[in-house]
Structure formats: structure tokens, C-alpha cells
Enzyme design. Sequence first.
Site, mmCIF file in Angstrom:
data_model
loop_
_atom_site.group_PDB
_atom_site.id
_atom_site.type_symbol
_atom_site.label_atom_id
_atom_site.label_comp_id
_atom_site.label_asym_id
_atom_site.label_seq_id
_atom_site.Cartn_x
_atom_site.Cartn_y
_atom_site.Cartn_z
ATOM 1 N N TYR A 274 0.812 -1.220 0.000
ATOM 2 C CA TYR A 274 0.000 0.000 0.000
ATOM 3 C C TYR A 274 0.845 1.270 0.000
ATOM 4 O O TYR A 274 0.314 2.367 -0.119
ATOM 5 C CB TYR A 274 -0.969 -0.004 1.191
ATOM 6 N N LYS B 195 3.905 -15.025 5.358
ATOM 7 C CA LYS B 195 4.290 -15.967 4.303
ATOM 8 C C LYS B 195 5.821 -15.921 4.242
ATOM 9 O O LYS B 195 6.428 -15.609 3.214
ATOM 10 C CB LYS B 195 3.631 -15.528 2.974
ATOM 11 N N ASP C 297 -1.896 -18.656 3.316
ATOM 12 C CA ASP C 297 -2.800 -19.481 2.493
ATOM 13 C C ASP C 297 -3.518 -20.527 3.344
ATOM 14 O O ASP C 297 -4.739 -20.709 3.238
ATOM 15 C CB ASP C 297 -2.047 -20.124 1.314
ATOM 16 N N ASP D 18 -6.196 -7.041 4.442
ATOM 17 C CA ASP D 18 -7.304 -6.585 3.605
ATOM 18 C C ASP D 18 -8.091 -7.789 3.090
ATOM 19 O O ASP D 18 -9.316 -7.868 3.197
ATOM 20 C CB ASP D 18 -6.728 -5.772 2.437
ATOM 21 N N ASP E 143 -12.010 -9.436 4.502
ATOM 22 C CA ASP E 143 -13.196 -9.665 3.665
ATOM 23 C C ASP E 143 -13.629 -11.122 3.768
ATOM 24 O O ASP E 143 -14.819 -11.442 3.815
ATOM 25 C CB ASP E 143 -12.899 -9.332 2.193
#
Length: 338
Positions: free
Chosen positions: A126, A172, A205, A229, A233
Site C-alpha cells: 500500500y 508468508k 494461504d 485486507d 473480507d
Amino acid sequence: MAKYRVAVIPGDGIGPEVMSAAVNVLTEMENGSGKFDFEFKEYMAGDAYKAKTGTAMTEETFEAVKASDVCLFSAVGETAKEVIIPLRQRLNLYANIRPAKVYPNVPNVKGQMDMVMVRENTECLYKRIQDGGPDWGVALRVITRQASERIAKYAFELARREGRHKVTCVHKSNMMETTCGLFQDSCRKVAASYSDISYNEEIVDACAMKMVMYPERFDVVVTTNLFGDILSDLAAGVVGGLGMAPSANIGDNMAIFEPVHGSAPDIAGKGIANPIAQMLSAGMMLDWLGEKQAAKALEASIVEVLKEGRALTPDLRGTAKTKDVTKAVIAHLGDKTF
Ligand code: ATP
């Protein structure tokens, strides 16, 4: 009486519809409480404003938000990167708090989830340090120890404050040693000084799968900007959709409260947007302002409306309009003190 100067940015699409619902509820609370008083000032920003003026958010609006006690934001469409992203970064609102909780009568995946996502809000992809040509693109992922330790500390402090028991670091680092490795190391260091809170780690993941299959295992989740982010969701989907997902952007002296959802152009103007995400965001604002009793009363009223099951918008498999939900919440506030 406490007086709060609230900058209100209704934005685009369903933004003004759900904002009006939340401001109506807050105004009722102000009238009923006698303990606090809001001075709402509305500012235009977003796609529609840019189409009219050529700019998505003026410097005057930025300064006005900065000078307010707090900001209640709704949603902007394509211009999010010109409005909410700079607001978060320039005001140093480093903690993006996104609770995901199962509420009564809300269709959800597993029946159980009460999690808070603590998303680092100022760096990662970002930062938007990027370049590209017709056949290539490159983006720089920025992670610093200072921001990582700061957000980890925020997550552990939140866990303590809310009586929660576990913090999960999502990363990750097997693929991104320098960025996620640093984030993971920072979280481990901070975790070492919170022996009362248990700590574990998940690779992003696998975490996505587990959030759907075992949502009850998650308590506080701390992660980097982009992972946060996406996973928030996903978590919103697990508990019943974006109409139920509130959020806060918190810095040391300022905060902006906004629903997780965007401008939802597919349902804009129909009067059927679910205003609960925006109302719950207003509840988080009350809590941050120190109006704890008012925050609890607002959430309790929303829960009662959901339990009754009469004022449910189409995303919750009901037929109610936005204004019906507002009326119902206001009616339930009537029997509470705050
Ligand atoms: P944007 O471009 O502003 O991000 P979007 O439609 O891509 O808009 P969202 O606004 O987050 O993304 O909406 C995703 C889906 O969720 C849409 O189908 C939308 O109708 C639905 N949705 C989002 N918010 C609400 C809400 N408050 N009430 C009901 N449905 C909602």
C-alpha cells in the site's frame, strides 16, 4: 458535557445511505444521553466529487479531518487510493481493526466466530511504490521493524484489554523472507513480553482455509496490510457478509471509523443497503471516544433488532429497507441508558 467534533465523509454509492442511518442513530443517542454532544461536519470526497471538481479529496478536507476529534467515513469507489489510503497514511492511523463476529439471525458459515483482525495500515504494497510498462510491472513491498513491532504490540494490548487469549501472526515468510520474515520476527519478540496471552503463527494461504473451516480457532489476528485486507473480507464472508463488518483506523491521537465494504454500486440508490456495518463502526467510534456505555447500548440494540428478525435487509435474507433498520435500532435504544 463532552463535545465531539466529528468529520463525516459519506462518499459514493451506498455511502450516503448508510452514513445517514448511522448519523440518525448517533443523533438519537446524543439527544437521549445528556452526556455527550456531537458536532457533525460533512465533507465531500470520492468518485462523484472528483467527477465534478477534478480532485477526489481537497487539501482543505484533509486538514479539516485532521483538526476534528474523530472521523466517520463511509465508502468511496475507484478513488479509494486518493481518499482513504492517504488519510490512513498521512494521519498515521497505523492500526486497522476489523472485528468479525457471528450475530443472531445472520446467515453465516459455521455458527461460531468472534475474531478481531489487527491489520498493519501504513506500509506493505500500500506504499504504492511501483512502476510498469505495457508488458511488465513491479511493486515494492515495504515492511519495517518499527511498524511491525508497533502493530504487534497493539494486537497484544487489544487482546489484554478485551479479555482475549490468543494472538495469531499471519505471514508468508517461507516465500518472502525479508519482508514477512521481519514481520514474523517482530511479532515473536513482542509476544515474548506477553506471557499471559498465547501466541501462534499461520501461513497466509493455510490461514485462509482454516478461517473458513475452523473460524472458532481465531481470536486476535495480526498481519500485514494486504493480507489483512483480503483476510478481513474473507472473515466478513464467514460471519454473514460485508453488511455486517465494521472497522476502525486508529493512530495515537486520531481515528477514522468506516465499514469494511465499498460503495456497492450494484445496490446503490435502491434503499436496501444494510446499515449495520456503518452503525457498528459508529459503535467502535463511541468506544474509542470513551463512551463505553453508549457503545454497548448501540450494539445491544442492533443485536435485539437482529434477534427479532423483522428489520433485515436483503443481504440478510430479509425484505427490509435501510430506513426500517434505522427505525428499529432507534426504537430499541429507547429503553437503554447511556
Ligand atoms: P467498490 O468498488 O466501492 O469497492 P464493490 O461493489 O466492488 O464496490 P463492495 O462495495 O465492498 O465492493 O461490495 C461487494 C458486494 O457486497 C456487492 O455485491 C455489494 O452489494 C455487497 N455489499 C457491500 N456492502 C453492503 C451493504 N452494506 N449491504 C448490502 N450489501 C452490501
